[in-house]
Motif scaffolding. Sequence first.
Motif, mmCIF file in Angstrom:
data_model
loop_
_atom_site.group_PDB
_atom_site.id
_atom_site.type_symbol
_atom_site.label_atom_id
_atom_site.label_comp_id
_atom_site.label_asym_id
_atom_site.label_seq_id
_atom_site.Cartn_x
_atom_site.Cartn_y
_atom_site.Cartn_z
ATOM 1 N N ARG A 22 1.329 3.084 1.167
ATOM 2 C CA ARG A 22 1.090 3.675 2.487
ATOM 3 C C ARG A 22 -0.377 3.541 2.842
ATOM 4 N N GLY A 23 -0.669 3.571 4.126
ATOM 5 C CA GLY A 23 -2.060 3.468 4.558
ATOM 6 C C GLY A 23 -2.647 2.159 4.076
ATOM 7 N N ILE A 24 -3.892 2.226 3.601
ATOM 8 C CA ILE A 24 -4.584 1.000 3.174
ATOM 9 C C ILE A 24 -3.847 0.340 2.003
ATOM 10 N N SER A 25 -3.085 1.126 1.248
ATOM 11 C CA SER A 25 -2.345 0.552 0.111
ATOM 12 C C SER A 25 -1.216 -0.369 0.554
ATOM 13 N N SER A 26 -0.863 -0.328 1.842
ATOM 14 C CA SER A 26 0.166 -1.290 2.264
ATOM 15 C C SER A 26 -0.407 -2.704 2.247
ATOM 16 N N ALA A 27 -1.735 -2.841 2.425
ATOM 17 C CA ALA A 27 -2.359 -4.171 2.289
ATOM 18 C C ALA A 27 -2.319 -4.601 0.820
ATOM 19 N N THR A 28 -2.568 -3.665 -0.085
ATOM 20 C CA THR A 28 -2.490 -3.975 -1.523
ATOM 21 C C THR A 28 -1.069 -4.412 -1.879
ATOM 22 N N ALA A 29 -0.078 -3.738 -1.281
ATOM 23 C CA ALA A 29 1.319 -4.078 -1.558
ATOM 24 C C ALA A 29 1.613 -5.518 -1.100
ATOM 25 N N LEU A 30 1.147 -5.858 0.092
ATOM 26 C CA LEU A 30 1.395 -7.212 0.612
ATOM 27 C C LEU A 30 0.729 -8.268 -0.270
ATOM 28 N N GLU A 31 -0.488 -7.996 -0.678
ATOM 29 C CA GLU A 31 -1.208 -8.972 -1.501
ATOM 30 C C GLU A 31 -0.537 -9.118 -2.873
ATOM 31 N N SER A 32 -0.085 -8.020 -3.449
ATOM 32 C CA SER A 32 0.555 -8.069 -4.769
ATOM 33 C C SER A 32 1.869 -8.836 -4.681
ATOM 34 N N ARG A 33 2.586 -8.614 -3.592
ATOM 35 C CA ARG A 33 3.840 -9.345 -3.356
ATOM 36 C C ARG A 33 3.554 -10.848 -3.281
ATOM 37 N N LEU A 34 2.506 -11.209 -2.504
ATOM 38 C CA LEU A 34 2.187 -12.629 -2.334
ATOM 39 C C LEU A 34 1.879 -13.273 -3.689
ATOM 40 N N LYS A 35 1.109 -12.572 -4.533
ATOM 41 C CA LYS A 35 0.760 -13.135 -5.840
ATOM 42 C C LYS A 35 2.022 -13.404 -6.649
ATOM 43 N N LEU A 36 2.913 -12.406 -6.693
ATOM 44 C CA LEU A 36 4.103 -12.554 -7.533
ATOM 45 C C LEU A 36 5.002 -13.680 -7.030
ATOM 46 N N LEU A 37 5.203 -13.726 -5.720
ATOM 47 C CA LEU A 37 6.145 -14.744 -5.249
ATOM 48 C C LEU A 37 5.572 -16.139 -5.309
ATOM 49 N N GLU A 38 4.260 -16.262 -5.112
ATOM 50 C CA GLU A 38 3.735 -17.630 -5.068
ATOM 51 C C GLU A 38 3.544 -18.253 -6.447
ATOM 52 N N ILE A 39 3.281 -17.437 -7.479
ATOM 53 C CA ILE A 39 3.054 -18.085 -8.778
ATOM 54 C C ILE A 39 4.185 -17.884 -9.786
ATOM 55 N N ALA A 40 5.040 -16.862 -9.556
ATOM 56 C CA ALA A 40 6.150 -16.657 -10.494
ATOM 57 C C ALA A 40 7.492 -16.985 -9.821
ATOM 58 N N TYR A 41 7.418 -17.364 -8.555
ATOM 59 C CA TYR A 41 8.610 -17.730 -7.774
ATOM 60 C C TYR A 41 9.671 -16.628 -7.795
ATOM 61 N N VAL A 42 9.227 -15.398 -7.662
ATOM 62 C CA VAL A 42 10.167 -14.278 -7.560
ATOM 63 C C VAL A 42 10.168 -13.823 -6.100
ATOM 64 N N PRO A 43 11.278 -14.044 -5.383
ATOM 65 C CA PRO A 43 11.318 -13.586 -3.995
ATOM 66 C C PRO A 43 11.032 -12.086 -3.965
ATOM 67 N N SER A 44 10.111 -11.661 -3.141
ATOM 68 C CA SER A 44 9.707 -10.257 -3.143
ATOM 69 C C SER A 44 9.451 -9.775 -1.731
ATOM 70 N N ILE A 45 9.485 -8.466 -1.594
ATOM 71 C CA ILE A 45 9.365 -7.866 -0.268
ATOM 72 C C ILE A 45 8.258 -6.819 -0.329
ATOM 73 N N ALA A 46 7.423 -6.762 0.692
ATOM 74 C CA ALA A 46 6.411 -5.701 0.737
ATOM 75 C C ALA A 46 6.444 -5.058 2.106
ATOM 76 N N TYR A 47 6.317 -3.739 2.121
ATOM 77 C CA TYR A 47 6.335 -2.986 3.374
ATOM 78 C C TYR A 47 5.394 -1.805 3.276
#
Length: 607
Positions: A470-495
Amino acid sequence: MCGIFGCILKNGVAAPIVHAALKRLEYRGYDSVGEAAIYKNKLFIKKDQGKIDDVHAVHNLANIPGRIALGHTRWATHGAPSQVNAHPHMDCHKQIAVVHNGIIENFAEIQRELEELGHVFRSKTDTEVIPHLIEEELKDGLPLSEAVREAVKRLEGSYAVAIISVREPNKIVCARKESPLVAGVGEHGIYCASDIPAFLPLTNKAVIIEDGEIVVLADDRYEIRRISDGNPVLREPEVIDWTPEMAEKQGYPHFMLKEIHEQPLCLRNTLRLQEQYLDLMATFLERATEVYFVAAGTSYHACLAASYMFSKVALLATHPVIASEFIEQHGKAVNIDSTILAVSQSGETADTLAAVEWARQRAATILGLTNVVGSTLTRVARAYVCQQSGPEIGVAATKTFTSQLSVLSQLALNVAKRRGKISHTQIEDLEEKLQQIPDIVATILETQEAKIRQLAEKYKDKQCFFFLGRGISSATALESRLKLLEIAYVPSIAYPAGESKHGPISLIEPGFPVVFICPKDETRKTIMGNIMEMKARGASIIAILEEGDEETKKIVDDYIEIPTGFPEVLSPIPYVIPLQLFAYYMSVERNCDPDMPRNLAKSVTVK
Ligand code: F6R
């Protein structure tokens, strides 16, 4: 950052050895290259902007006489890439040559002082103060090593330096503070370098130079002393059994892991930004009627976090915009009163540059934040700041994100001071916390990595992940999702967590992994509600939480702890670290290559 190499051969010509060593440093990335050698009491220098092969084609880097020489690959931070800014740098009388890796914070003040004494500066670099300072010390009749010791005592910031001088033509003097420096003891000569790969084919006997030490290389000997008091330090060489490939990664299995671990150092460097650059940027931001933060990928996530920082600290509304959407979304509204802060590690991302060009044609003010001085973004921006994190080789941006956040938070604080909307005490508190971040990140890396690795083993076969904050941590959530999906190929969702019950929650079934980023901030109560919602539906909850948060620990399946007491606006920096590591270990567990994910390029220069 910059690459350094130096050598004293027992016999023969050093320049071809230096040239070959510089080629071995190429993997680090650079924009300029140079060499210096001493022959018959004269200093010879060749340097230029460009790739080693191109500079070699013009200047023949292997053709300089002398058995003592230095080499340098430059990654610009102060002064654009150019021949005059390339290292080595010299004193007024061309008697001393210096190569440097690091950032000298107080160079402007030293330069002013030296100019008053009559020194003439040729370049726009921070490095050039070093040969002039040494020149001044030599005037007092000191031996070269003492003159260097006295000179480096004046330097604030970080440095690894190697110095030669016709005054004592059989020596190389090196010194270190924070930036890496290592000596190599070989059969045919003695070497110094910023990294072991530079001399690995010549010797595997290395002496690591520690912070606050000076080392004198002479013939086949080396002598280490402490900079502070000149006391000798005894240290035997150690045998390095790395392959050249392992050495490039400093023993880490991948560049990504090396770069994750570099973050404490990079964050320290971001705190060395010259105030005048931040001031200039802040002046433009403060004046603007409308501020847009424009970027792609990870840089966009940094912008999103920055919009919370500016709103909470400077009480300034900004629009974070995905670069490829900027023209469609805001293009018609852009005008002379708009300010665009484009954030791009490479400074070459086509979507970001297209947005910038659009805005430029409408007379908007263009500001830049980039890692590459001399990139297109630095050329088109009215003012720019450098994120100072050095070349990033892993395709996935890691140190980029935290360095950008550190610079953006300094900017937000600068604007906050001008607008006077929050108290001095609050600003001072945030500034103090910002200074502590490099150590906090180091602690997280030291204490949490083994646990994160276990988590990756546990969750490696999961098909999908949720990341919520929530709040600024939603940016952290989006970035963490991007890392996981782009290098481990795990489809992921961030909100943003509050949004999850407006649809995404329908995906949850027993065992579905949901990562919550939950610092104890203003969002605490509501995020606990979101955790309970997910838990009630059988989700496996992984929480990134504050040390001592027993209440959350009790209700989640797994957790990673972050040192306590962090202000909300700075929290994305420490909170993203475990999730970068999680993505990395997930990638390794799933037999992917974290450094080179398929279909991706480090710099996306097509729209
Ligand atoms: C993700 C990643 C990319 C870049 C994006 C923007 O790990 O590296 O999403 O962040 O391509 O690149 P820059 O910052 O160079 O404009």
